[in-house]
Structures are given as structure tokens and as C-alpha cells.
Design an enzyme around this catalytic site. Structure first.
Site, short mmCIF file in Angstrom:
data_model
loop_
_atom_site.label_atom_id
_atom_site.label_comp_id
_atom_site.label_asym_id
_atom_site.label_seq_id
_atom_site.Cartn_x
_atom_site.Cartn_y
_atom_site.Cartn_z
N SER A 1 0.96 -1.26 -0.09
CA SER A 1 0.04 0.03 0.13
C SER A 1 0.94 1.24 0.02
CB SER A 1 -0.77 0.02 1.17
OG SER A 1 -0.36 -0.15 2.37
N THR B 1 -40.64 23.80 -11.47
CA THR B 1 -40.98 22.29 -11.12
C THR B 1 -41.08 21.53 -12.43
OG1 THR B 1 -43.43 22.44 -11.11
CG2 THR B 1 -42.38 22.92 -8.99
N HIS B 2 -40.69 20.32 -12.34
CA HIS B 2 -40.58 19.47 -13.55
C HIS B 2 -39.84 20.29 -14.84
CE1 HIS B 2 -43.55 17.02 -11.49
NE2 HIS B 2 -44.09 18.13 -11.43
N SER C 1 -14.85 25.23 -27.24
CA SER C 1 -14.70 24.10 -28.17
C SER C 1 -13.48 23.99 -29.19
CB SER C 1 -16.05 23.98 -29.26
OG SER C 1 -15.78 23.04 -30.10
N LYS D 1 -18.17 29.03 -29.18
CA LYS D 1 -18.78 28.39 -27.91
C LYS D 1 -18.43 28.76 -26.82
CE LYS D 1 -20.79 24.41 -28.34
NZ LYS D 1 -21.98 24.28 -27.51
N ASN E 1 -18.67 27.18 -23.00
CA ASN E 1 -19.68 25.87 -22.44
C ASN E 1 -19.16 26.01 -21.00
OD1 ASN E 1 -20.17 25.01 -24.76
ND2 ASN E 1 -18.26 24.04 -25.29
N GLU F 1 -20.41 21.09 -15.28
CA GLU F 1 -20.66 19.58 -15.94
C GLU F 1 -19.66 18.87 -15.01
OE1 GLU F 1 -21.91 21.20 -20.33
OE2 GLU F 1 -19.91 20.23 -19.72
N TYR G 1 -8.97 -7.82 12.14
CA TYR G 1 -8.69 -7.01 11.14
C TYR G 1 -8.48 -7.98 9.88
CZ TYR G 1 -5.17 -4.75 7.92
OH TYR G 1 -4.62 -4.36 6.76
N GLN H 1 -7.31 -2.40 3.77
CA GLN H 1 -6.33 -1.61 2.95
C GLN H 1 -6.86 -1.12 1.86
OE1 GLN H 1 -2.09 -2.88 2.70
NE2 GLN H 1 -2.40 -3.09 0.54
N1 ARG Z 1 -1.35 -1.39 5.12
C1 ARG Z 1 -2.26 -2.05 6.06
C2 ARG Z 1 -3.66 -1.46 5.75
O1 ARG Z 1 -3.77 -0.26 5.18
C3 ARG Z 1 -1.78 -1.85 7.10
C4 ARG Z 1 -2.13 -2.85 8.24
C5 ARG Z 1 -1.40 -4.36 8.10
N2 ARG Z 1 -1.80 -5.29 8.92
C6 ARG Z 1 -1.69 -6.53 8.73
N3 ARG Z 1 -2.02 -7.31 9.91
N4 ARG Z 1 -1.19 -6.96 7.50
O2 ARG Z 1 -4.49 -1.78 6.51
#
Ligand code: ARG
Length: 510
Positions: A39, A167-168, A287, A293, A295, A300, A327, A332
Site C-alpha cells: 500500500s 418544477t418538472h 470548443s 462556443k 461552455n 458539468e 482485521y 487496506q
Molecule cells: N497497510 C495495511 C492497511 O492499510 C496496514 C495494516 C497491515 N496489517 C496486517 N495485519 N497485515 O490496512
């Protein structure tokens, strides 16, 4: 460290630092799934949070006698070095928590291995997310306040500017630009309130829960909570590491906010299409082929952000649904939904605020459009009902006359339309009430009711469009904005104070 890693900056990480991940060691150090597990790229966002959480934890461990003062000093100064070197200098790791720990051990030696005493990455990551998200929620609150202030400001300037209300998407009754804009100010005020409400539950500390089952060390959870500026604990250690309901609350509040603002964006797109309002060039695009144009692209995209936010909420709920205690690594993948949503929605709200503040309302076009489509017909029916005609009969009379006149007079001047409308109403009175119109109302009163400005002025019920009702709405809006600004400043101050408290405590170990 020769393995593939999918994380950002890992190329430099491997060449500049060959310490191995202290968490995975050799057994879990490689394999084709390494990048998949990581991560690191998303974790840059919680780098500062993790350093704060580490410091608070180490200070508490020293205060509780779990580590010695010298050990705390060594760990805390290694953390300072890791902070100065920056996120990109971290060694490779499965996540920022492992990478920082590896770096601390690399700098402080074995004593660095005491940092993770009495905790787990499970309580660590939950704490980091909450710590960082607080700031993001307060930024989102600030964005809502910016939007509310620009809506109220323009509403004040156009408190009596008559416009068509729909409305509508059909012309329905005249109102004022002030009344219309305050309708969004009030809605966004509820979004602010929902964000504050979510903030109170984000701002609780899971730290000290360890993996989920607590710890035999004599930790002081209140102390780490205090050092990190959390108002209270998420007490049950199993709930503390498992729950991401605080992410759901925040993202739901943001999705609601984005949905509110998408309506405003859509209105402004439609109104600019009708020539009732002109967006500033800053909030328009053009555009690539049609040079004439102009826009409403920004609006949007504001409108589209509601889709992203809904997707974020759905992604989050779907990821969390059915997860067993405690957990699971699925968590993650839940977190980035919150980061993406809070960034996208806060930016969209700021853009909407700028577009609303700078748009030019065309008063002449609005006045003309306000009377279109017999928009004052309800007012005439109200007038008859006030004179004692049952509302249903009044409705019938007005409907019949409007129908007749609109069929007959498609290309007739407005004054003539008015005259033939009054004639038609006379005829309807004879037919439906068996009496003359004059027995109930003066012709002049009907004429006045047909005028959009008079029609607006007559609707002075609480929260209505009459100038005095709009003025009361403005005062209420200004008061709520001021109260919310004060609450935002308080929340920010208490985070800054906690930050200083932590710095002071850490400096004792220098
Ligand atoms: N990168 C992990 C997360 O975002 C951290 C926790 C990891 N814990 C574990 N038991 N592998 O959740």
C-alpha cells in the site's frame, strides 16, 4: 531487495537503501504478489500521521516505563531523521508502517525494534487514517463554508431580483434569485453539519488496541489519545481495529454534499442555456472546433463529481460488507475510497463556490422569463381563495382561463394577453361560480397578482420569497455560517495544540 514492487518510488528506494523489511524478514520478503500486497503508494498520505503516532506511542511507552528514557531518545531521534529524509527516502516495505520501522531500526539499531512494543499495524493504521482524515474533513468543511458564503453574498445582492421558479423544469411560479440561492445555502449548511457530526466520531483513538486483543503491557491509551488530539477512545480493542464505519460516515456525508452541489451545477447549466445567467470566463471552456462556443464545463464536472462520490461510497460499503472480525487486509483497499472522495468533492465544492460567486445574473432576461407560462396563475387562484372561493374551484377557474388565453393568444402583445385573461376569468366566474368576478375581487387586484414582482412580494410566509422573508433567511444563514466558522477554528486549534503538546513532550528526550 531485488523483488518487483508495485509501489511508487520503489526504484529509488531499492537503490538508496538495502535494509530489509523488519516485518516480513526473509520468509515473506518476495514473491510475485509483492507489489499487489503493497500500500506504499497510497500510504504517502499518512506518512506524517504515522510519524506522529509513532512519537506519541514511544513517549507513552517511556512514561509507563515500558522503554527507558535513553531508548525513547534513540527511537525519537531516528524518527526525526526519517522525517527529514522524507517519504521518498523510505526503504521498501509492504506499507509505510513497516518502512518507517525498518528505517528506524536501520538508524537506531536494535533499540529501534522496541518502537513496535505493545502495538500492531492494525491499531497503528486505524489511528493514522483517523489522524489524517480529521484534517481532510475540516478542509471539506471549509470548502462548504466558502460555498455558503458566496451563495449568501450573491443572494443578498439579488434579494429582490425576480426569476422564474421551475418544477418538472417547467415554469411554475416566480421567485427571486436571493430565495433560490438561499435554498442551496441552507442545504449545504446541512452538509456542513453532517461533516462535523462525522468528524466527532472520526476523532477517537484506536491506539493501544494492538492486533485486536489488547496487550499485557501497561499502556496508557488515554495518554496517546491526548498526545494525538483525539477527543476520546474507541474503547473495545476488537472494534477499534476492525471498524471503518467512520470512513463510511465521512464518505456518505461527502456523497450527500456532492449530490446537493450537483443540483446547483445543473441549474446553472440550464439557466445559462436559457440566457438567464452568464458564467465568468474563468469557469467556462470552449470548443476545439466551434470558436463561438462558451461552455459550462466546470459545472458539468462538478455535476459529475456526485457520480464519483457515489462510486466511492459504494466501493467502500461493498469492500466492508461481510468482513469478519477482526482485521482483514481488505481494509487496506477501503481507505483510498475515502481519500479520493474527499479530494474530489472538496475541489468540486470550491469550484462551485467560485462559479456561483462570479456568475452574472441577467435581471432583464430573468424578469421577462419570470412571467412566462402563466407562472402567476397560482397567485390568482390564491387571491380568489382568499376572497372565499373554495381553492379547488378557484384552481378550476384559473386553469380554464389560462388554457383559453394561451390557445388564443400565442402571438399577442402582453397587455392584450392580460386583458383577455381577465375577460376569460370573468367568463369562468359566471360559469363556475354563477356570479360575477367583481363580486369576489377587484380587477386591479387580479392584475397585480399577475405581476411577477407583486406575486413574489405577496408570498411572505416563513422561508418564502418575499423580500422580508429572504432578509430573515439571510440573517439566519449568516449566523449559521459564523457559528460553523467558529466551530471549524476551534477544531483546528485543538489539533494544532495537540501537535505542539506532542512536540514539547518529544523535545524532552532530545
Ligand atoms: N497497510 C495495511 C492497511 O492499510 C496496514 C495494516 C497491515 N496489517 C496486517 N495485519 N497485515 O490496512
Amino acid at each position: 531487495m531485488t523483488e518487483e514492487s508495485g509501489s511508487a518510488g520503489s526504484e529509488e528506494r531499492r537503490s538508496s537503501n538495502d535494509a530489509s523489511d523488519v516485518v516480513r524478514r526473509d520468509r515473506f520478503s518476495g514473491g510475485p504478489a509483492r507489489g499487489f500486497l503493497s500500500s506504499m503508494a497510497d500510504d504517502e498520505r499518512i506518512f506524517a500521521a504515522d510519524l506522529a503516532v509513532d512519537r506519541a506511542h514511544v513517549v507513552m511507552l517511556a512514561e509507563q516505563g515500558v522503554v527507558s528514557e535513553d531508548e525513547a531518545t534513540a527511537i525519537l531521534s531516528a524518527l526525526d531523521e526519517v522525517e527529514s529524509a522524507g517519504f521518498d527516502a523510505l526503504p521498501d516495505g509492504e506499507d509505510v508502517h513497516a518502512a518507517i520501522e525498518t528505517a528506524v531500526v536501520g538508524r537506531a539499531g536494535d533499540v529501534g525494534g522496541k518502537m513496535h512494543t505493545a502495538r500492531s499495524r492494525n491499531d497503528e493504521v486505524a489511528t493514522c487514517i483517523r489522524y489524517r482524515l480529521r484534517e481532510d474533513v475540516l478542509d471539506a468543511v471549509e470548502a462548504t463554508l466558502g460555498l455558503r458564503k458566496s451563495l449568501a453574498e450573491v443572494a443578498e445582492g439579488h434579494a429582490e431580483t425576480v426569476m422564474p421558479g421551475y418544477t418538472h423544469l417547467q415554469p411554475a411560479q416566480p421567485t427571486t434569485v436571493g430565495h433560490y440561492l438561499l435554498s442551496y445555502e441552507q442545504a449545504v449548511a446541512r452538509d456542513t453539519a453532517r461533516l462535523f457530526d462525522a468528524y466527532a466520531r472520526v476523532n477517537r483513538s484506536p491506539l493501544g488496541s494492538a492486533a485486536f486483543a489488547g496487550t499485557p503491557f501497561d499502556v496508557d491509551r488515554e495518554r496517546t489519545a491526548e498526545l494525538l488530539g483525539f477527543d476520546e477512545l474507541v474503547a473495545n480493542s476488537m472494534d477499534a481495529v476492525s471498524t471503518r464505519d467512520f470512513l463510511v460516515e465521512v464518505v456518505a456525508a461527502l456523497a450527500n454534499l456532492a449530490t446537493t452541489v450537483s443540483g446547483l451545477a445543473e441549474d446553472l447549466v440550464v439557466f445559462s442555456n436559457k440566457g438567464l445567467v452568464e458564467l465568468s470566463d474563468d469557469y467556462s471552456s470552449t470548443s476545439s472546433i466551434m470558436p463561438q462556443k462558451k461552455n459550462p464545463d466546470t459545472l458539468e464536472l462538478v455535476r459529475a463529481t456526485a457520480g464519483d462520490a457515489a462510486a466511492g461510497l459504494n466501493g467502500l460499503l461493498t469492500t466492508l460488507k461481510g468482513l469478519p472480525r477482526a482485521y482483514n487486509r481488505d481494509l487496506q483497499n477501503a481507505t483510498p475510497h475515502a481519500w479520493e472522495t474527499v479530494d474530489a468533492v472538496s475541489e468540486a465544492v470550491a469550484v462551485a463556490a467560485g462559479a456561483a460567486a462570479t456568475a452574472e445574473w441577467d435581471e432583464a432576461a430573468l424578469a421577462e422569463a419570470a412571467g412566462e407560462g402563466f407562472s402567476t396563475a397560482t397567485g390568482v387562484a390564491d387571491l380568489l381563495a382568499m376572497a372565499g372561493v373554495p381553492f379547488r374551484k378557484a384552481h378550476e377557474m384559473v386553469a380554464e382561463s389560462s388554457e383559453k388565453v394561451s390557445k388564443r393568444n400565442e402571438n399577442v402583445a402582453e397587455s392584450n394577453v392580460k386583458a383577455s385573461y381577465l375577460d376569460a376569468l370573468d367568463a369562468a366566474a359566471e360559469e363556475i361560480l354563477d356570479d360575477s368576478l367583481a363580486a369576489y375581487v377587484e380587477r386591479e387586484a387580479v392584475e397585480a397578482a399577475l405581476d411577477p414582482a407583486e406575486s413574489v412580494a405577496s408570498r411572505d410566509s416563513t422561508g418564502g420569497p418575499a423580500p422580508e422573508s429572504v432578509a430573515a433567511g439571510l440573517t439566519a444563514a449568516e449566523e449559521t455560517v459564523a457559528a460553523d466558522e467558529a466551530a471549524l477554528a476551534d477544531a483546528r486549534e485543538s489539533l494544532t495544540a495537540a501537535d505542539e503538546r506532542l512536540r514539547t513532550e518529544v523535545s524532552r528526550y532530545a
